[in-house]
Design a protein around this motif. Structure first.
Motif, PDB file in Angstrom:
ATOM      1  N   ILE A   5       0.896  -1.138   0.154  1.00  0.00           N
ATOM      2  CA  ILE A   5      -0.026   0.209   0.029  1.00  0.00           C
ATOM      3  C   ILE A   5       0.706   1.267   0.085  1.00  0.00           C
ATOM      4  O   ILE A   5       0.509   2.247  -0.541  1.00  0.00           O
ATOM      5  CB  ILE A   5      -1.025  -0.156   1.457  1.00  0.00           C
ATOM      6  N   ASP A   6       2.115   1.136   0.786  1.00  0.00           N
ATOM      7  CA  ASP A   6       2.794   2.267   0.576  1.00  0.00           C
ATOM      8  C   ASP A   6       3.287   2.759  -0.861  1.00  0.00           C
ATOM      9  O   ASP A   6       3.329   3.897  -1.139  1.00  0.00           O
ATOM     10  CB  ASP A   6       4.178   1.934   1.355  1.00  0.00           C
ATOM     11  N   PHE A   7       3.489   1.720  -1.734  1.00  0.00           N
ATOM     12  CA  PHE A   7       3.946   2.140  -3.206  1.00  0.00           C
ATOM     13  C   PHE A   7       2.605   2.713  -3.749  1.00  0.00           C
ATOM     14  O   PHE A   7       2.904   3.747  -4.528  1.00  0.00           O
ATOM     15  CB  PHE A   7       3.956   0.722  -3.938  1.00  0.00           C
ATOM     16  N   ILE A   8       1.324   2.603  -3.537  1.00  0.00           N
ATOM     17  CA  ILE A   8       0.282   3.154  -4.117  1.00  0.00           C
ATOM     18  C   ILE A   8       0.045   4.477  -3.593  1.00  0.00           C
ATOM     19  O   ILE A   8      -0.112   5.592  -4.316  1.00  0.00           O
ATOM     20  CB  ILE A   8      -0.992   2.320  -3.660  1.00  0.00           C
ATOM     21  N   ILE A   9       0.517   4.786  -2.283  1.00  0.00           N
ATOM     22  CA  ILE A   9       0.540   6.131  -1.570  1.00  0.00           C
ATOM     23  C   ILE A   9       1.700   6.798  -2.322  1.00  0.00           C
ATOM     24  O   ILE A   9       1.184   8.169  -2.727  1.00  0.00           O
ATOM     25  CB  ILE A   9       0.598   6.002  -0.128  1.00  0.00           C
ATOM     26  N   ASP A  10       2.702   6.521  -2.544  1.00  0.00           N
ATOM     27  CA  ASP A  10       3.625   7.051  -3.208  1.00  0.00           C
ATOM     28  C   ASP A  10       3.356   7.498  -4.501  1.00  0.00           C
ATOM     29  O   ASP A  10       3.489   8.761  -4.930  1.00  0.00           O
ATOM     30  CB  ASP A  10       5.085   6.359  -3.171  1.00  0.00           C
ATOM     31  N   VAL A  11       2.686   6.575  -5.462  1.00  0.00           N
ATOM     32  CA  VAL A  11       2.203   7.060  -6.518  1.00  0.00           C
ATOM     33  C   VAL A  11       1.243   8.128  -6.657  1.00  0.00           C
ATOM     34  O   VAL A  11       1.144   9.061  -7.326  1.00  0.00           O
ATOM     35  CB  VAL A  11       1.651   5.711  -7.551  1.00  0.00           C
ATOM     36  N   LEU A  12       0.326   8.041  -5.791  1.00  0.00           N
ATOM     37  CA  LEU A  12      -0.713   9.156  -5.706  1.00  0.00           C
ATOM     38  C   LEU A  12      -0.036  10.281  -5.193  1.00  0.00           C
ATOM     39  O   LEU A  12      -0.386  11.552  -5.833  1.00  0.00           O
ATOM     40  CB  LEU A  12      -1.705   8.884  -4.839  1.00  0.00           C
ATOM     41  N   LYS A  13       1.015  10.233  -4.333  1.00  0.00           N
ATOM     42  CA  LYS A  13       1.390  11.564  -3.806  1.00  0.00           C
ATOM     43  C   LYS A  13       2.386  12.243  -5.154  1.00  0.00           C
ATOM     44  O   LYS A  13       2.251  13.507  -4.879  1.00  0.00           O
ATOM     45  CB  LYS A  13       2.410  11.218  -2.668  1.00  0.00           C
ATOM     46  N   GLY A  14       2.827  11.415  -5.852  1.00  0.00           N
ATOM     47  CA  GLY A  14       3.639  11.853  -6.894  1.00  0.00           C
ATOM     48  C   GLY A  14       2.882  12.408  -8.016  1.00  0.00           C
ATOM     49  O   GLY A  14       3.370  13.434  -8.749  1.00  0.00           O
ATOM     50  N   GLU A  15       1.620  12.169  -8.267  1.00  0.00           N
ATOM     51  CA  GLU A  15       0.786  12.716  -9.137  1.00  0.00           C
ATOM     52  C   GLU A  15      -0.166  13.808  -8.699  1.00  0.00           C
ATOM     53  O   GLU A  15      -0.656  14.305  -9.551  1.00  0.00           O
ATOM     54  CB  GLU A  15       0.144  11.386  -9.843  1.00  0.00           C
ATOM     55  N   LEU A  16      -0.732  13.621  -7.621  1.00  0.00           N
ATOM     56  CA  LEU A  16      -1.666  14.605  -6.747  1.00  0.00           C
ATOM     57  C   LEU A  16      -1.002  15.860  -6.041  1.00  0.00           C
ATOM     58  O   LEU A  16       0.123  15.529  -5.518  1.00  0.00           O
ATOM     59  CB  LEU A  16      -2.605  13.916  -6.069  1.00  0.00           C
ATOM     60  N   ARG A  17      -1.892  16.947  -6.247  1.00  0.00           N
ATOM     61  CA  ARG A  17      -1.267  18.167  -5.087  1.00  0.00           C
ATOM     62  C   ARG A  17      -1.850  17.715  -3.929  1.00  0.00           C
ATOM     63  O   ARG A  17      -2.901  16.942  -3.553  1.00  0.00           O
ATOM     64  CB  ARG A  17      -2.019  19.500  -5.808  1.00  0.00           C
ATOM     65  N   THR A  18      -1.489  18.195  -2.738  1.00  0.00           N
ATOM     66  CA  THR A  18      -1.877  18.270  -1.604  1.00  0.00           C
ATOM     67  C   THR A  18      -3.374  18.093  -1.163  1.00  0.00           C
ATOM     68  O   THR A  18      -4.074  17.528  -0.673  1.00  0.00           O
ATOM     69  CB  THR A  18      -1.167  19.225  -0.621  1.00  0.00           C
ATOM     70  N   SER A  19      -3.920  19.299  -1.848  1.00  0.00           N
ATOM     71  CA  SER A  19      -5.353  19.575  -1.670  1.00  0.00           C
ATOM     72  C   SER A  19      -6.234  18.166  -2.390  1.00  0.00           C
ATOM     73  O   SER A  19      -7.223  17.840  -1.861  1.00  0.00           O
ATOM     74  CB  SER A  19      -5.831  20.667  -2.420  1.00  0.00           C
ATOM     75  N   GLU A  20      -5.678  17.719  -3.523  1.00  0.00           N
ATOM     76  CA  GLU A  20      -6.237  16.470  -4.101  1.00  0.00           C
ATOM     77  C   GLU A  20      -6.120  15.353  -3.378  1.00  0.00           C
ATOM     78  O   GLU A  20      -7.067  14.588  -3.416  1.00  0.00           O
ATOM     79  CB  GLU A  20      -5.632  16.335  -5.599  1.00  0.00           C
ATOM     80  N   ILE A  21      -4.933  15.114  -2.499  1.00  0.00           N
ATOM     81  CA  ILE A  21      -4.592  14.037  -1.732  1.00  0.00           C
ATOM     82  C   ILE A  21      -5.779  14.226  -0.717  1.00  0.00           C
ATOM     83  O   ILE A  21      -6.213  12.965  -0.190  1.00  0.00           O
ATOM     84  CB  ILE A  21      -3.334  14.071  -1.375  1.00  0.00           C
ATOM     85  N   ASP A  22      -5.953  15.317  -0.213  1.00  0.00           N
ATOM     86  CA  ASP A  22      -7.014  15.490   0.842  1.00  0.00           C
ATOM     87  C   ASP A  22      -8.278  15.001   0.414  1.00  0.00           C
ATOM     88  O   ASP A  22      -9.213  14.423   1.308  1.00  0.00           O
ATOM     89  CB  ASP A  22      -6.968  16.828   1.525  1.00  0.00           C
ATOM     90  N   GLU A  23      -8.733  15.358  -0.619  1.00  0.00           N
ATOM     91  CA  GLU A  23     -10.064  15.016  -1.243  1.00  0.00           C
ATOM     92  C   GLU A  23     -10.280  13.606  -1.317  1.00  0.00           C
ATOM     93  O   GLU A  23     -11.150  12.858  -1.183  1.00  0.00           O
ATOM     94  CB  GLU A  23     -10.492  15.614  -2.536  1.00  0.00           C
TER      95      GLU A  23
END
Length: 74
Positions: A5-23
């Protein structure tokens, strides 16, 4: 199939802005039934733009761990 799951989180963090991650977090942490949560999650990722969604998918599928596990399934 087990994927880190850490890998998936890293991918999302690499592609999304902080506000998008919060959403996305808000959707994942909601009390909505899993089927509806999945739909909302996908719709939210799509709302960030097709290039974002395709980059996330490409990063996931081209990771050696994921690629190896997909190969086992197919």
């Amino acid at each position: 199939v087990s994927i880190n799951i850490d890998f998936i989180i890293d991918v999302l963090k690499g592609e999304l802005r902080t506000s998008e991650i919060d959403e996305v977090k808000e959707i994942l942490e909601s009390d909505v039934e899993p089927k509806e949560k999945k739909k909302k999650f996908i719709d939210k990722i799509k709302s960030f733009g097709s290039d974002v969604a395709s980059n996330i998918l490409a990063n996931l599928l081209t990771n050696p761990q994921v690629f190896e596990q997909i190969g086992r399934i197919l």
